[in-house]
Design a protein around this motif. Structure first.
Motif, PDB file in Angstrom:
ATOM      1  N   ASN A 150      -4.649  15.115  -2.972  1.00 54.66           N
ATOM      2  CA  ASN A 150      -4.134  16.041  -3.939  1.00 54.66           C
ATOM      3  C   ASN A 150      -4.281  17.737  -2.975  1.00 54.66           C
ATOM      4  O   ASN A 150      -5.079  18.219  -4.009  1.00 54.66           O
ATOM      5  N   LEU A 151      -4.007  16.839  -1.647  1.00 59.98           N
ATOM      6  CA  LEU A 151      -4.006  18.612  -1.344  1.00 59.98           C
ATOM      7  C   LEU A 151      -2.373  18.758  -1.505  1.00 59.98           C
ATOM      8  O   LEU A 151      -1.486  18.336  -0.832  1.00 59.98           O
ATOM      9  N   THR A 152      -2.565  20.743  -1.520  1.00 56.52           N
ATOM     10  CA  THR A 152      -1.318  20.990  -1.643  1.00 56.52           C
ATOM     11  C   THR A 152      -1.485  22.070  -1.115  1.00 56.52           C
ATOM     12  O   THR A 152      -1.893  22.992  -0.799  1.00 56.52           O
ATOM     13  N   VAL A 153       0.184  22.320  -0.036  1.00 59.95           N
ATOM     14  CA  VAL A 153       0.096  24.040   0.577  1.00 59.95           C
ATOM     15  C   VAL A 153       0.920  24.287   0.153  1.00 59.95           C
ATOM     16  O   VAL A 153       2.500  24.217   0.421  1.00 59.95           O
ATOM     17  N   ASP A 154       1.058  25.788  -0.783  1.00 64.82           N
ATOM     18  CA  ASP A 154       1.771  26.136  -1.030  1.00 64.82           C
ATOM     19  C   ASP A 154       2.168  27.883  -0.966  1.00 64.82           C
ATOM     20  O   ASP A 154       1.043  28.374  -1.418  1.00 64.82           O
ATOM     21  N   SER A 155       3.230  27.941  -0.433  1.00 71.95           N
ATOM     22  CA  SER A 155       4.356  29.205  -0.827  1.00 71.95           C
ATOM     23  C   SER A 155       5.308  29.455  -1.640  1.00 71.95           C
ATOM     24  O   SER A 155       6.265  30.462  -1.596  1.00 71.95           O
ATOM     25  N   ALA A 158      -0.533   8.887  11.446  1.00 72.22           N
ATOM     26  CA  ALA A 158      -1.075   9.679  10.100  1.00 72.22           C
ATOM     27  C   ALA A 158      -1.662   8.632   8.740  1.00 72.22           C
ATOM     28  O   ALA A 158      -2.115   9.238   8.157  1.00 72.22           O
ATOM     29  N   GLY A 159      -0.515   7.765   9.110  1.00 72.84           N
ATOM     30  CA  GLY A 159      -0.025   6.636   7.510  1.00 72.84           C
ATOM     31  C   GLY A 159       0.441   7.982   6.389  1.00 72.84           C
ATOM     32  O   GLY A 159       0.582   8.048   6.646  1.00 72.84           O
ATOM     33  N   THR A 160      -0.685   7.477   5.321  1.00 79.29           N
ATOM     34  CA  THR A 160       0.235   8.372   4.134  1.00 79.29           C
ATOM     35  C   THR A 160      -0.386   9.716   4.403  1.00 79.29           C
ATOM     36  O   THR A 160      -1.234   9.640   4.158  1.00 79.29           O
ATOM     37  N   VAL A 161       0.887  11.149   4.415  1.00 77.77           N
ATOM     38  CA  VAL A 161       0.160  11.930   4.575  1.00 77.77           C
ATOM     39  C   VAL A 161      -0.027  12.074   2.930  1.00 77.77           C
ATOM     40  O   VAL A 161       0.809  12.662   2.486  1.00 77.77           O
ATOM     41  N   GLY A 162      -1.229  12.561   2.287  1.00 84.58           N
ATOM     42  CA  GLY A 162      -1.677  13.120   1.530  1.00 84.58           C
ATOM     43  C   GLY A 162      -1.941  14.685   0.802  1.00 84.58           C
ATOM     44  O   GLY A 162      -2.498  14.830   0.204  1.00 84.58           O
ATOM     45  N   VAL A 163      -0.355  15.051   1.157  1.00 79.97           N
ATOM     46  CA  VAL A 163      -0.348  16.786   1.456  1.00 79.97           C
ATOM     47  C   VAL A 163       0.319  17.006   0.915  1.00 79.97           C
ATOM     48  O   VAL A 163       1.772  15.912   0.881  1.00 79.97           O
TER      49      VAL A 163
END
Length: 319
Positions: free
Chosen positions: A31-36, A69-74
């Motif tokens: 549930n991490l988000t990089v939002d621009s 990194a496996g499944t990137v949860g971002v």
């Protein structure tokens, strides 16, 4: 890094910033988000409606180098949304702002680099704001002063999925098909205002609907590998959709002119495989559907194998 202006009587433009994150360890979260993303301000209400502000997404970037990194949860979000035009109380409606998507990028590099990203985790759509409606004209108001606002142009941004020596994997939450999209949607036209209090006057004309332009999807393997989960199907979309037309306002001598839907152009999808780091690049996908539709003009699809080959392997292609 989001750009979100306040609602104002003048149009407030918004520009998303940028975030570039280099992962050094697996991210054990979903549930991490990089939002621009950016959302233009809404035009204010007045005698004549104010224009909505433009919204232009920024850059959301994640890189993985030299480890699994496996499944990137971002999630990487860089959408752009134009503000809606304000409604005219007695005169014309305001125009919708343009909406332009930004850039979302995953880069996997290094001999041991590996990352899996699920569909729905990259979003760069661009959506134009809707035009405001014209108002109720007092007696003596000229028809030309009662026009509805025009919808803003919507342009999709860029999704970049890059493997430089490493292995980038496209996955899916639903395990049906991995999906990436960059869609541009024009804003709807505002309706014309009314001129029932002015003898011999027609109502205000509707505004023009906003045009939609598809964005860009780019899968690039440079001495690396891009695959879909266990041969999973892949759907890529870079399409445009025009906004809806508006309705002419009522007048004592008849209605104003209505408008048609906005135009739409498809965007571009490119699969590029190149040699590098002493080895061939490879893009290997299951059954693949690529969509660059646009009512006015379709976009472009490029499959470029610049290796000793085969550098692109697709189970079946529909475009």
């Amino acid at each position: 890094t989001q750009g979100v202006p306040v609602v104002s009587c003048l149009n407030g433009a918004a520009l998303g910033g940028g975030a570039s994150i280099a992962l050094l360890t697996p991210v054990n979260s979903t549930n991490l988000t990089v939002d621009s993303s950016a959302v233009g301000g809404t035009g204010g209400y007045s005698l004549a409606g104010a224009d909505g502000g433009a919204g232009r997404g920024g850059t959301s970037d994640i890189s993985v180098s030299g480890f699994d990194a496996g499944t990137v949860g971002v999630s990487l979000i860089a959408e752009g949304t134009g503000g809606n035009g304000g409604t005219g109380l007695q005169l014309a409606g305001g125009n919708g702002g343009t909406g332009s998507g930004g850039t979302a990028r995953l880069t996997v590099s290094g001999a041991n680099g590996k990352a899996r990203l699920l569909d729905g985790q990259m979003a760069v759509d661009g959506t134009g704001g809707n035009g405001g409606n014209g108002g109720t004209g007092p007696a003596g108001t000229a028809t030309a002063s009662l026009t509805g606002g025009s919808g803003g142009t919507g342009t999709g941004g860029t999704i970049a999925f890059v493997a430089q020596q490493g292995n980038a994997i496209l996955g899916s939450f639903a395990l049906a098909a991995a999906t990436l999209q960059s869609v541009g949607t024009g804003g709807n036209a505002g309706n014309g205002g009314t001129a029932l209090l002015t003898p011999g006057a027609t109502g205000g004309n509707a505004g023009l609907a906003g045009d939609g332009f598809g964005g860009t999807l780019a899968l690039t393997a440079i001495g690396g590998t891009i695959t879909s989960d266990a041969g999973l199907a892949f759907n890529g979309t870079a399409s445009g959709t025009g906004g809806a037309g508006g309705t002419g306002g009522a007048g004592s001598a008849g209605a104003g002119t209505s408008s048609i839907a906005g135009l739409a152009n498809g965007g571009s999808i490119q699969l590029l495989s190149q040699s590098g780091f002493g080895q061939n690049g490879l893009i290997q996908l299951g059954a693949t559907t690529l969509n660059v539709d646009g009512a006015r003009a379709a976009g472009t699809i490029s499959l470029l194998d610049q290796t000793a080959g085969p550098g692109i392997i697709i189970g079946a292609l529909s475009a």
